[in-house]
Design a protein around this motif. Structure first.
Motif, PDB file in Angstrom:
ATOM      1  N   ILE A 255       0.827  -1.205   0.000  1.00 33.53           N
ATOM      2  CA  ILE A 255       0.000   0.000   0.000  1.00 33.53           C
ATOM      3  C   ILE A 255       0.859   1.253   0.000  1.00 33.53           C
ATOM      4  O   ILE A 255       0.522   2.251  -0.641  1.00 33.53           O
ATOM      5  CB  ILE A 255      -0.943  -0.002   1.209  1.00 33.53           C
ATOM      6  CG1 ILE A 255      -1.914  -1.180   1.138  1.00 33.53           C
ATOM      7  CG2 ILE A 255      -1.729   1.309   1.304  1.00 33.53           C
ATOM      8  CD1 ILE A 255      -2.759  -1.351   2.386  1.00 33.53           C
ATOM      9  N   THR A 256       2.006   1.219   0.691  1.00 36.40           N
ATOM     10  CA  THR A 256       2.837   2.413   0.879  1.00 36.40           C
ATOM     11  C   THR A 256       4.144   2.338   0.110  1.00 36.40           C
ATOM     12  O   THR A 256       5.111   3.005   0.470  1.00 36.40           O
ATOM     13  CB  THR A 256       3.131   2.617   2.372  1.00 36.40           C
ATOM     14  OG1 THR A 256       3.873   1.473   2.874  1.00 36.40           O
ATOM     15  CG2 THR A 256       1.845   2.745   3.177  1.00 36.40           C
ATOM     16  N   SER A 257       4.185   1.569  -0.963  1.00 30.75           N
ATOM     17  CA  SER A 257       5.451   1.335  -1.667  1.00 30.75           C
ATOM     18  C   SER A 257       6.045   2.594  -2.271  1.00 30.75           C
ATOM     19  O   SER A 257       7.255   2.656  -2.519  1.00 30.75           O
ATOM     20  CB  SER A 257       5.242   0.283  -2.768  1.00 30.75           C
ATOM     21  OG  SER A 257       4.264   0.743  -3.703  1.00 30.75           O
ATOM     22  N   GLN A 258       5.229   3.624  -2.545  1.00 29.90           N
ATOM     23  CA  GLN A 258       5.732   4.863  -3.140  1.00 29.90           C
ATOM     24  C   GLN A 258       6.135   5.892  -2.085  1.00 29.90           C
ATOM     25  O   GLN A 258       6.697   6.935  -2.430  1.00 29.90           O
ATOM     26  CB  GLN A 258       4.659   5.481  -4.050  1.00 29.90           C
ATOM     27  CG  GLN A 258       4.180   4.562  -5.159  1.00 29.90           C
ATOM     28  CD  GLN A 258       5.290   4.156  -6.095  1.00 29.90           C
ATOM     29  OE1 GLN A 258       6.128   4.980  -6.466  1.00 29.90           O
ATOM     30  NE2 GLN A 258       5.318   2.900  -6.487  1.00 29.90           N
ATOM     31  N   GLY A 259       5.841   5.635  -0.825  1.00 31.46           N
ATOM     32  CA  GLY A 259       6.093   6.614   0.219  1.00 31.46           C
ATOM     33  C   GLY A 259       7.554   6.716   0.595  1.00 31.46           C
ATOM     34  O   GLY A 259       8.407   5.926   0.161  1.00 31.46           O
ATOM     35  N   ILE A 260       7.841   7.713   1.455  1.00 31.23           N
ATOM     36  CA  ILE A 260       9.222   7.987   1.846  1.00 31.23           C
ATOM     37  C   ILE A 260       9.672   7.041   2.957  1.00 31.23           C
ATOM     38  O   ILE A 260      10.636   6.310   2.824  1.00 31.23           O
ATOM     39  CB  ILE A 260       9.359   9.455   2.289  1.00 31.23           C
ATOM     40  CG1 ILE A 260       9.045  10.390   1.124  1.00 31.23           C
ATOM     41  CG2 ILE A 260      10.755   9.732   2.826  1.00 31.23           C
ATOM     42  CD1 ILE A 260       9.052  11.860   1.492  1.00 31.23           C
ATOM     43  N   PHE A 261       8.960   7.050   4.080  1.00 27.71           N
ATOM     44  CA  PHE A 261       9.410   6.270   5.226  1.00 27.71           C
ATOM     45  C   PHE A 261       8.280   6.173   6.239  1.00 27.71           C
ATOM     46  O   PHE A 261       7.615   7.167   6.519  1.00 27.71           O
ATOM     47  CB  PHE A 261      10.636   6.924   5.866  1.00 27.71           C
ATOM     48  CG  PHE A 261      11.007   6.351   7.211  1.00 27.71           C
ATOM     49  CD1 PHE A 261      11.592   5.105   7.297  1.00 27.71           C
ATOM     50  CD2 PHE A 261      10.761   7.049   8.379  1.00 27.71           C
ATOM     51  CE1 PHE A 261      11.926   4.568   8.519  1.00 27.71           C
ATOM     52  CE2 PHE A 261      11.096   6.526   9.610  1.00 27.71           C
ATOM     53  CZ  PHE A 261      11.686   5.281   9.674  1.00 27.71           C
ATOM     54  N   ALA A 262       8.069   4.990   6.768  1.00 26.62           N
ATOM     55  CA  ALA A 262       7.159   4.802   7.895  1.00 26.62           C
ATOM     56  C   ALA A 262       7.991   4.290   9.064  1.00 26.62           C
ATOM     57  O   ALA A 262       8.781   3.362   8.898  1.00 26.62           O
ATOM     58  CB  ALA A 262       6.057   3.808   7.557  1.00 26.62           C
TER      59      ALA A 262
END
Length: 568
Positions: A255-262
C-alpha cells in the motif's frame, strides 16, 4: 541538329551506365560485410542453474563455435532484492567449451528463499565474435525440503511434510487473515504474496540470514512479497499470531510502496495489532514498563528495534499498544486515510500525520503518555502548538462589463459631492458665528451679574480640577473555559465528534475521566477522555497517580517472548 541529338544521347547513356555500375559495386562490396555482421557462429548448447540452499548456486554451460575458438566466458547474475554479480569464468579455449561457476550464497551474499534470480552468459571467440545470451529466470527456494503449494487469487501458501488437507487449512486461515487485515489497513493486495510454512522452529531458523537474532519467530521480505513462519499443526498458535503479523507487513508495504518512510514502531505496531492472538507475556512486559515509567521513546524505535531480546519485546508491546490507542482515539476511517497518505512520495510521516490526524509524532506520543498516566514527553512550552487557521475564502471575481456612461456619472458624482461639501461648510460657518455671538452675550451678562453680587471678585471663582470620565469597557468576549493559570501546562484534549479540537486547552470535567486508558476502564468510551491539568512536583514535572490497565486476554497456551514474530 543530328550531331547535337547524338551528343545528348551519348551523355544520357554514359550517366545511366555510371549509375548502374556504382549501384552494383556498392551491393557487391557490402554483401560480405552485411553477412558477417548478422551471422553468429557461437551457439550455447546447454545451461543449468542448480540451487543448494543456503550454500550455493551451481551454474553450468556448454557452447560451440563454427568459425573460431571461444576464448572468454562471463556470467551475469541479478537478484531481485538488489544483488548484482559479474563473474569471469575460466574456460579451456576451443571450438567447443564447458563453463562451470559456483556462486556462494552465504554471508554477505545471502539471499532468502523466494528471491527471483536472472542470469545470462556472454561469450567471445578469437575472431572477435560476441554472443550475448537471453536472460533466464528462476526462483530461489529452500532445497532442503520438497515443497507443495496451493493458491487462491493473489495468495499462495507452500508447505512440506504434511498432506493436502494441511495446506487447505493454511490457505483458509491466510485468506481469513487477509480479509481482516485489508479492512484494518483500508486496502487489499495489489500484487501476489507467497507464504513459506516451515514444519518446525529449527527448520525455520535454518532459512534466516546469518546473524539473525535468536528471538526471531517469523520474518517478512516485502521487497519479494514473501513471508516465512513455522507451523507444527493446524491448531498451532502461530497461525493466528505469526501469520497475520507477517501478512500485515506485506500488505502494508504494498500500500505504501511509493512513500518515503514509515517508522518501525508504526510498521510493527500494525502487525501486532492485526494478530488474532496476543500472548499474555506481551501485556505483562508493557505493564512492567508502565510501573517503572520506562517506556521506550518513539524516536529510539523509529529506525530499528533493540538487539536485546527483552527490550525488543518491549518495543513490540509498546508499538502494539500505541497503534491500539490510535485506532481507538482517531477511528478506523482516519487511520485508513493516514496509511493511504503514507504512499505519497512528496510528504514524510509527520506531515502525513498532521494532514490526517492533526498531530505529529511527538505530540501524539505526549498525549499517549499522559493518557497512560506516565510523565509527559514534552515540556509545557512544547505542548502548545498553533491551531490551524481556516483558509480564507476568496470570492470569485465577476467578469468586467464595459459601460460607456461611466465617465459621465463619475463627473456628475464629483460635482454633487463638491457642492454638498461647500453647502456644509457655509452652514457650519454661519452657525459658528451665531453661536459665538450668543456665548459672548451670555458671558458678558454673567460677568456683570457677578460683579454686582461680589464686587471683590473680578474673575470666576476657583473650580475643581477637570477629570476625564472613565473609559468605556466593553463586556468580556470569553465564550469558553478560562485560560490556564500562569505556569500551568496547556494540555490537549482527546476528542471525538462534538469534542473540542485537539490543541485547545480543556477544563477539567466534573467527573473522573473515563476512556480506554483510564484506571479501571474496560474499553473505549467514545465521548470521554478529558484530562484534568496535573499538579506539578518539586522538579516541575506533573505528578500523576499510578495506572493499572485491564488484564489481557488469557490464552490456553503459554508462549515465550522468543516466539514473537518480528519483521527483518
Amino acid at each position: 541538329m543530328k550531331i547535337s541529338l547524338r551528343r545528348i544521347r551519348s551523355v544520357c547513356l554514359l550517366i545511366a551506365v555510371c549509375f548502374c555500375t556504382s549501384f552494383l559495386s556498392f551491393t557487391v562490396l557490402n554483401q560480405p560485410a552485411s553477412a558477417s555482421a548478422t551471422s553468429d557462429p557461437i551457439t550455447i548448447t546447454s545451461q543449468t542453474a542448480t540451487v543448494s540452499f543456503p550454500k550455493r548456486i551451481d551454474f553450468q554451460m556448454s557452447a560451440s563455435d563454427s568459425s573460431a575458438a571461444i576464448t572468454q566466458a562471463t556470467l551475469f547474475i541479478m537478484f531481485e532484492n538488489g544483488g548484482y554479480q559479474q563473474r569471469t569464468v575460466t574456460i579451456t579455449s576451443g571450438r567447443t567449451v564447458a563453463a562451470h561457476w559456483l556462486e556462494g550464497t552465504g554471508g554477505d551474499n545471502f539471499h532468502n528463499p523466494g528471491t527471483a534470480v536472472s542470469y545470462y552468459w556472454d561469450l567471445q571467440d578469437s575472431a572477435q565474435h560476441v554472443h550475448t545470451d537471453q536472460p533466464h529466470h528462476f526462483t530461489l527456494i529452500d532445497t532442503r525440503f520438497t515443497w507443495r503449494h496451493l493458491a487462491q487469487g493473489l495468495l499462495q501458501v507452500n508447505w512440506y511434510n504434511h498432506p493436502t488437507s494441511f495446506g487447505q487449512v493454511l490457505l483458509s486461515k491466510a485468506n481469513s487473515s487477509l480479509t481482516h487485515i485489508s479492512q484494518i489497513l483500508g486496502s487489499g493486495l495489489k500484487r501476489s504474496i507467497t507464504l513459506w510454512i516451515y514444519a518446525s522452529p529449527a527448520d525455520f531458523q535454518g532459512s534466516l540470514p546469518p546473524g539473525s537474532y535468536e528471538w526471531v519467530g517469523g520474518i517478512a521480505f516485502p521487497q519479494d512479497n514473501t513471508a516465512f513462519i513455522s507451523v507444527e499443526s493446524t491448531d498451532d498458535v502461530t497461525l493466528v499470531r505469526d501469520m497475520p503479523h507477517e501478512m500485515t507487513h506485506l500488505l502494508f508495504h504494498q500500500i505504501t510502496s511509493q512513500g518515503i518512510f514509515a517508522p518501525r514502531w508504526f510498521d510493527e505496531g500494525l502487525a501486532v495489532y492485526n494478530q488474532i492472538f496476543h500472548e499474555p507475556d506481551m501485556g505483562f512486559r508493557f505493564q512492567r514498563a508502565l510501573n517503572g515509567q520506562a517506556l521506550l521513546l518513539l524516536d529510539n524505535i523509529a529506525q530499528e528495534f533493540p538487539a536485546n531480546a527483552d527490550q525488543a519485546y518491549l518495543a513490540y508491546a509498546e508499538s502494539w499498544k500505541l497503534l491500539d490507542y490510535m485506532y481507538t482515539t482517531f477511528g478506523r476511517a482516519k487511520m485508513n486515510r493516514l496509511i493511504s497518505a503514507i504512499n505519497n512520495p512528496q510528504t514524510d510521516f509527520n506531515q502525513d500525520m498532521q494532514q490526517t490526524l492533526g498531530e505529529d509524532q511527538h505530540h501524539l506520543e505526549n498525549q499517549w503518555h499522559i493518557a497512560l498516566h506516565q510523565p509527559p514527553t514534552l515540556t509545557p512550552q512544547e505542548m502548545v502548538t498553533p491551531t490551524a487557521q481556516p483558509a480564507l475564502q476568496v470570492q470569485p471575481r465577476m467578469p468586467a462589463v464595459t459601460d460607456n456612461t461611466t465617465p459621465i456619472f463619475t463627473v456628475l458624482g464629483i460635482v454633487l459631492i463638491l457642492g454638498a461639501l461647500g453647502g456644509i461648510v457655509i452652514i457650519f460657518s454661519v452657525s459658528s458665528r451665531r453661536r459665538q455671538k450668543e456665548w459672548a452675550v451670555e458671558a458678558a451678562s454673567q460677568i456683570i451679574a457677578s460683579s454686582m453680587a461680589d464686587p471683590a471678585r473680578g474673575q470666576p471663582g476657583s473650580q475643581a480640577p477637570y477629570t476625564h470620565p472613565a473609559a468605556y469597557m466593553p463586556p468580556s468576549q470569553w465564550s469558553g473555559p478560562p485560560p490556564p493559570a500562569p505556569g500551568q501546562p496547556r494540555l490537549p484534549a482527546y476528542f471525538n465528534a462534538g469534542n473540542p479540537p485537539p490543541n485547545s486547552w480543556a477544563a477539567p470535567p466534573s467527573t473522573p475521566p473515563v476512556g480506554p486508558y483510564a484506571p479501571g476502564s474496560q474499553g473505549a468510551q467514545p465521548d470521554q477522555g478529558w484530562l484534568a491539568p496535573p499538579q506539578n512536583g518539586s522538579d516541575g514535572r506533573p505528578v500523576l497517580p499510578p495506572f493499572s490497565p485491564g488484564q489481557e486476554y488469557m490464552g490456553n497456551r503459554e508462549n515465550q517472548p522468543g516466539r514473537q514474530a518480528p519483521q527483518d
